[in-house]
Design a protein around this motif. Structure first.
Motif, short mmCIF file in Angstrom:
data_model
loop_
_atom_site.label_atom_id
_atom_site.label_comp_id
_atom_site.label_asym_id
_atom_site.label_seq_id
_atom_site.Cartn_x
_atom_site.Cartn_y
_atom_site.Cartn_z
N TRP A 363 2.48 3.80 -0.23
CA TRP A 363 1.62 3.14 0.75
C TRP A 363 0.20 3.68 0.72
O TRP A 363 -0.72 3.06 1.25
CB TRP A 363 2.23 3.25 2.16
N SER A 364 -0.01 4.83 0.09
CA SER A 364 -1.36 5.39 0.02
C SER A 364 -2.26 4.60 -0.93
O SER A 364 -3.46 4.82 -0.97
CB SER A 364 -1.30 6.84 -0.44
N MET A 365 -1.69 3.67 -1.71
CA MET A 365 -2.51 2.88 -2.64
C MET A 365 -3.40 1.87 -1.89
O MET A 365 -4.24 1.21 -2.51
CB MET A 365 -1.62 2.13 -3.64
N VAL A 366 -3.22 1.74 -0.57
CA VAL A 366 -3.98 0.77 0.22
C VAL A 366 -5.48 0.83 -0.07
O VAL A 366 -6.11 -0.20 -0.35
CB VAL A 366 -3.74 1.00 1.74
N ASP A 367 -6.06 2.03 -0.04
CA ASP A 367 -7.51 2.17 -0.23
C ASP A 367 -7.95 1.74 -1.62
O ASP A 367 -9.03 1.16 -1.78
CB ASP A 367 -7.94 3.62 0.03
#
Ligand code: ZN
Ligand code: ZN
Length: 443
Positions: A363-367
């Motif tokens: 989920w950290s790939m959002v940015d």
């Protein structure tokens, strides 16, 4: 029910498979991890979802996702635009990662389901079905369209303040595609596909084998009675004397434990820690608006969202981009350290922590997705433009390194090594454990 043996992939505890009610999941009695879901006789539901997903995927890639209008000029972007922009701006690593996670892996996931499930449903065989299902297990964690959608929503929130943004047909296709893929996954246990792909008359080790192998001693772990679990299809197989065991169902090499698991996991986690510094110091993008350029780091991006009053999105980005990576690094570090020392203690909780960190890291790939969308869409030179920055490269590196680290770690070591620190025979047990890990490395 054939009373086949099943070993927990998280703690190696042996179970005998029993019938369970439809819709329920059997969990490991020792560590609580899910073992298998109720037997599925029909493959039509997941197949229907896969075909629907393919149609939605084609729409999502053929039409604009967003249309951006400002000062009389209009820009549109498709799913692939971000990849192209990263490539043209000199960020090939980001271009590759965005292409893999938002286009190639989701496409492979959907097509592989159709390629394997359709022949099963028609009762025919196509060449390479096993190979496709094997590759699918490797590709699955890299399919991140759901994360991409959140990136899209963040980008949309950032843009609506100073320009007119209209969602295109592809935006709605992506919104429908995500629940469809989710339904395709939840209506199918990959183990049952493996059973259908297995060679005819394949014999599975069962309760009687366990009695014979354990001499009635009530052994609980597969490795203690010469049984191994295939990493690819999860079949329990008898260990070969020469140390070269192959899975009779999927054909992959089978090892007792993942080779050099702890050292690889440590090395990748350390890489993530090092990359975490530039990821937060360097800007992830530079925004030019009416002639003024401003560099945005991850933290300043969250602050800007909060100042604009977009609290829900600010919280999502803060959790995904700042909290999750730190918490994941700290928790994985603790699990590895406790395993290395062979600490006893709350092993069930430690396994749960590992399972959660394995799930949330992506989920950290959002940015990264947000930058790819903004950079592709906002290209009006001095009026308004977005350029990706080195911080995004480092941050993408952090996400990938932590994901690979969690994948390299073998959670069964948590249980294998537990109590070594306090054991009276700690030296002997530790040596025995090292031997097992070296054997895995050699074969
Ligand atoms: Zn378990
Ligand atoms: Zn296998």
């Amino acid at each position: 029910m054939s009373h086949r043996l099943i070993a927990c992939e998280h703690c190696d505890y042996l179970h005998v498979e029993e019938d369970i009610p439809t819709g329920s999941v059997a969990c490991c009695v020792r560590c609580g991890s899910p073992l298998y879901s109720a037997e599925q006789a029909h493959f039509d539901k997941p197949l229907a979802f896969a075909i629907t997903a393919l149609l939605l995927f084609i729409i999502a890639n053929s039409f604009p996702v967003l249309t951006f209008a400002m000062e009389g000029r209009v820009e549109t972007n498709t799913l692939g635009s971000g990849v192209l922009t990263f490539w043209q701006e000199g960020f090939p690593f980001l271009a590759l990662m965005v292409a893999l996670t938002s286009i190639l892996a989701p496409l492979f996931l959907i097509v592989a389901h159709i390629y394997v499930l359709l022949p099963i449903w028609l009762n025919i065989r196509l060449p390479g079905m096993q190979k496709v299902w094997r590759v699918l297990a490797l590709v699955r964690p890299w399919s991140m369209l759901d994360v991409f959608l959140i990136g899209l929503l963040v980008a949309l929130t950032k843009l609506t303040d100073f320009a007119q943004v209209i969602a295109g047909p592809a935006f709605f296709a992506v919104c429908c595609l995500i629940p469809t893929v989710l339904l395709m996954n939840v209506t199918l246990d990959p183990r049952y596909v493996w059973r259908r792909l297995a060679p005819d008359r394949l014999r599975y080790p069962d309760q009687d084998d366990l009695k014979r192998l354990s001499n009635g001693s009530g052994v609980s772990q597969a490795r203690h009675c010469g049984l191994l679990t295939c990493h690819t299809c999860a079949m329990v197989v008898l260990e070969q004397k020469d140390g070269h065991t192959r899975c009779p169902r999927c054909g992959d090499a089978v090892h007792q434990r993942k080779a050099r698991s702890l050292s690889r996991a440590w090395a990748l986690l350390l890489t993530a820690v090092i990359l975490y510094v530039p990821a937060n110091v360097f800007p992830i993008m530079t925004v030019t608006y009416l002639g003024r350029a401003e560099a945005d780091t991850i933290l300043s991006g969250v602050a800007a969202l909060a100042q604009a009053g977009e609290w829900p999105i600010a919280i999502v980005v803060f959790v995904a981009s700042i909290l999750v990576p730190i918490v994941k690094i700290v928790l994985l570090g603790w699990v590895y350290f406790a395993t290395y020392l062979g600490l006893a203690g709350p092993l069930r909780e430690r396994t749960l922590i590992y399972r959660i960190t394995e799930l949330v890291g992506r989920w950290s790939m959002v940015d990264v997705f947000m930058v790819s969308i903004l950079a592709a869409l906002v290209k009006l030179g001095n009026i308004a433009s977005v350029q990706p920055g080195f911080g995004a490269v480092a941050f993408c590196g952090v996400v990938i390194a932590t994901m690979l680290s969690a994948m390299a770690f073998d959670p069964r070591l948590i249980w294998d090594r537990a109590g070594l620190a306090r054991s009276k025979f700690s030296k002997r047990n530790a040596d025995e454990q090292d031997q097992i890990e070296k054997q895995g490395a050699a074969s």
